[in-house]
Motif scaffolding. Structure first.
Motif, PDB file in Angstrom:
ATOM      1  N   MET A 164       7.252   7.471   7.913  1.00 30.08           N
ATOM      2  CA  MET A 164       6.331   6.438   7.433  1.00 30.08           C
ATOM      3  C   MET A 164       6.857   5.044   7.783  1.00 30.08           C
ATOM      4  O   MET A 164       6.104   4.177   8.240  1.00 30.08           O
ATOM      5  CB  MET A 164       6.134   6.572   5.923  1.00 30.08           C
ATOM      6  CG  MET A 164       5.502   7.892   5.507  1.00 30.08           C
ATOM      7  SD  MET A 164       5.353   8.040   3.704  1.00 30.08           S
ATOM      8  CE  MET A 164       4.933   9.788   3.553  1.00 30.08           C
ATOM      9  N   ILE A 165       8.144   4.828   7.569  1.00 26.56           N
ATOM     10  CA  ILE A 165       8.713   3.517   7.855  1.00 26.56           C
ATOM     11  C   ILE A 165       8.790   3.266   9.357  1.00 26.56           C
ATOM     12  O   ILE A 165       8.625   2.124   9.819  1.00 26.56           O
ATOM     13  CB  ILE A 165      10.096   3.381   7.184  1.00 26.56           C
ATOM     14  CG1 ILE A 165       9.937   3.445   5.665  1.00 26.56           C
ATOM     15  CG2 ILE A 165      10.771   2.067   7.585  1.00 26.56           C
ATOM     16  CD1 ILE A 165       8.949   2.431   5.083  1.00 26.56           C
ATOM     17  N   ALA A 244       9.918  -4.549   4.792  1.00 27.32           N
ATOM     18  CA  ALA A 244       9.898  -3.154   5.247  1.00 27.32           C
ATOM     19  C   ALA A 244      11.065  -2.381   4.637  1.00 27.32           C
ATOM     20  O   ALA A 244      10.923  -1.216   4.241  1.00 27.32           O
ATOM     21  CB  ALA A 244       9.956  -3.104   6.771  1.00 27.32           C
ATOM     22  N   GLY A 245      12.236  -3.037   4.554  1.00 22.73           N
ATOM     23  CA  GLY A 245      13.389  -2.397   3.932  1.00 22.73           C
ATOM     24  C   GLY A 245      13.145  -2.098   2.466  1.00 22.73           C
ATOM     25  O   GLY A 245      13.544  -1.042   1.948  1.00 22.73           O
ATOM     26  N   ARG A 246      12.468  -3.014   1.775  1.00 24.30           N
ATOM     27  CA  ARG A 246      12.130  -2.779   0.370  1.00 24.30           C
ATOM     28  C   ARG A 246      11.165  -1.603   0.230  1.00 24.30           C
ATOM     29  O   ARG A 246      11.299  -0.779  -0.684  1.00 24.30           O
ATOM     30  CB  ARG A 246      11.519  -4.042  -0.247  1.00 24.30           C
ATOM     31  CG  ARG A 246      12.490  -5.188  -0.472  1.00 24.30           C
ATOM     32  CD  ARG A 246      13.594  -4.815  -1.449  1.00 24.30           C
ATOM     33  NE  ARG A 246      13.086  -4.391  -2.750  1.00 24.30           N
ATOM     34  CZ  ARG A 246      12.922  -5.191  -3.797  1.00 24.30           C
ATOM     35  NH1 ARG A 246      13.260  -6.471  -3.709  1.00 24.30           N
ATOM     36  NH2 ARG A 246      12.469  -4.726  -4.940  1.00 24.30           N
ATOM     37  N   CYS A 247      10.199  -1.529   1.136  1.00 21.60           N
ATOM     38  CA  CYS A 247       9.257  -0.397   1.112  1.00 21.60           C
ATOM     39  C   CYS A 247       9.993   0.922   1.336  1.00 21.60           C
ATOM     40  O   CYS A 247       9.676   1.940   0.700  1.00 21.60           O
ATOM     41  CB  CYS A 247       8.185  -0.579   2.182  1.00 21.60           C
ATOM     42  SG  CYS A 247       6.934  -1.839   1.802  1.00 21.60           S
ATOM     43  N   PHE A 270      20.933   1.602   6.266  1.00 17.90           N
ATOM     44  CA  PHE A 270      19.860   1.037   7.084  1.00 17.90           C
ATOM     45  C   PHE A 270      18.948   0.164   6.223  1.00 17.90           C
ATOM     46  O   PHE A 270      18.626  -0.973   6.590  1.00 17.90           O
ATOM     47  CB  PHE A 270      19.066   2.174   7.731  1.00 17.90           C
ATOM     48  CG  PHE A 270      17.928   1.718   8.609  1.00 17.90           C
ATOM     49  CD1 PHE A 270      18.103   1.583   9.979  1.00 17.90           C
ATOM     50  CD2 PHE A 270      16.686   1.431   8.066  1.00 17.90           C
ATOM     51  CE1 PHE A 270      17.049   1.166  10.790  1.00 17.90           C
ATOM     52  CE2 PHE A 270      15.633   1.010   8.862  1.00 17.90           C
ATOM     53  CZ  PHE A 270      15.818   0.876  10.224  1.00 17.90           C
ATOM     54  N   ALA A 271      18.511   0.699   5.078  1.00 22.94           N
ATOM     55  CA  ALA A 271      17.628  -0.064   4.203  1.00 22.94           C
ATOM     56  C   ALA A 271      18.303  -1.321   3.683  1.00 22.94           C
ATOM     57  O   ALA A 271      17.705  -2.401   3.629  1.00 22.94           O
ATOM     58  CB  ALA A 271      17.157   0.813   3.042  1.00 22.94           C
ATOM     59  N   HIS A 272      19.577  -1.218   3.293  1.00 22.70           N
ATOM     60  CA  HIS A 272      20.299  -2.387   2.780  1.00 22.70           C
ATOM     61  C   HIS A 272      20.438  -3.468   3.853  1.00 22.70           C
ATOM     62  O   HIS A 272      20.306  -4.664   3.563  1.00 22.70           O
ATOM     63  CB  HIS A 272      21.685  -1.971   2.280  1.00 22.70           C
ATOM     64  CG  HIS A 272      21.664  -1.299   0.946  1.00 22.70           C
ATOM     65  ND1 HIS A 272      22.419  -0.196   0.658  1.00 22.70           N
ATOM     66  CD2 HIS A 272      20.954  -1.574  -0.179  1.00 22.70           C
ATOM     67  CE1 HIS A 272      22.194   0.183  -0.590  1.00 22.70           C
ATOM     68  NE2 HIS A 272      21.304  -0.635  -1.116  1.00 22.70           N
TER      69      HIS A 272
END
Length: 316
Positions: A164-165, A244-247, A270-272
């Motif tokens: 999804m991301i 996008a990272g928060r999502c 990756f998200a951080h």
């Protein structure tokens, strides 16, 4: 006019970030609305004309912060977004310009399914002033990331969240290539089709050209936006990457950026990295991140495989 004045008075930007009054006003407005969706009272009948074309608004699908969304007739399933007030005309105009620029690049034709196309954009006259209307494709059989998280409150398996991301990063790559920042990447603006892993990034009313300050801010998701948004500093592709990272973290079951321990360390890192406060330290190339995430997954699970994910049945 009184409501608009009140909204301006209690907006979090005017109250040092305090959202209490804004939320209270929003609740009161919602209580004052009809329980079942109905057409705005200031244009009747629900038939809009644009040149030789007529759009019949057959059903109110949703009410947003700046527009009401109607089912309408077109060659393909479509919706008409009608600005909630004349003051919101500029946001729908910004959406039309940004999407027109993206779809105007023939080199990106194979990826344009990730963003909606504006079939028509025009003004209508109402007793309170001119309102903007955008006619867009209807996102058939799609659900938002917000709906997915609500259905899976503990978070998704990281293998489902990743595709999804990656779709979201592809949509952002399109916008950034054309010199635009989406500016309002929230779980309600990212839609996916679980059956075939399709996706679409909607809600382009806050889009600005790279280097310009934010056009607006979605109060409900104030904490999701990069620090430069509220500070009214120039926006860059890194601004969208932050959201996008928060999502991503949200889909993985995070409370803020604190993700469950079951999420692999590489995925959490990756998200951080996407959510660093300093935009200069934040990654900014959406296409590169799309590829990087694919390599991370290859290292974790091997060659990509199609995963089936179904929404749980709605309780009756």
């Amino acid at each position: 006019r009184e409501l608009r004045d009140l909204q301006a008075l209690v907006h979090p930007d005017r109250c040092g970030g305090d959202q209490t009054a804004w939320d209270r006003l929003a609740a009161l407005v919602q209580l004052d609305r009809p329980q079942s969706p109905s057409a705005p009272a200031d244009f009747e009948p629900l038939e809009l004309k644009y040149g030789p074309r007529r759009y019949i608004l057959t059903k109110l699908l949703a009410r947003g912060d700046v527009a009401d969304i109607y089912e309408t007739e077109h060659e393909v399933p479509a919706v008409a977004k009608v600005a909630g007030s004349p003051a919101d005309r500029d946001l729908l105009d910004a959406e039309a310009h940004a999407l027109g620029a993206i779809h105007g690049d023939a080199a990106l034709a194979g990826l344009r399914r990730l963003v909606p196309q504006v079939f028509a954009s025009f003004d209508i006259k109402t007793p309170t002033g001119r309102r903007r209307v955008n006619v867009l494709p209807r996102a058939a059989a799609m659900v938002t990331l917000a709906e997915i998280r609500a259905a899976f409150p503990a978070g998704l398996d990281y293998r489902d969240a990743v595709w999804m991301i990656r779709r979201l990063l592809g949509a952002l790559g399109l916008a950034h290539t054309r010199g635009y920042v989406h500016g309002a990447v929230t779980p309600e603006h990212v839609m996916v089709r679980l059956a075939d892993h399709g996706a679409m990034l909607v809600g382009w009313g806050c889009a600005v050209e790279t280097g310009k300050p934010a056009r607006a801010l979605v109060p409900k998701y104030r904490d999701w936006f990069a620090p430069e948004v509220a500070a009214k500093r120039p926006l860059t592709p890194a601004t969208d990457i932050y959201a996008a990272g928060r999502c991503f973290a949200y889909l993985l079951g995070a409370d803020g950026l604190s993700m469950p321990a079951a999420v692999p360390r590489e995925v959490r890192a990756f998200a951080h990295a996407c959510c660093l406060d300093n935009p200069a330290r934040r990654p900014a190339a959406a296409w590169d991140l799309h590829d990087d995430l694919g390599k991370i997954m290859e290292g974790l699970v091997g060659a990509p495989k199609f995963r089936v994910l179904a929404m749980p049945p709605t309780p009756t």
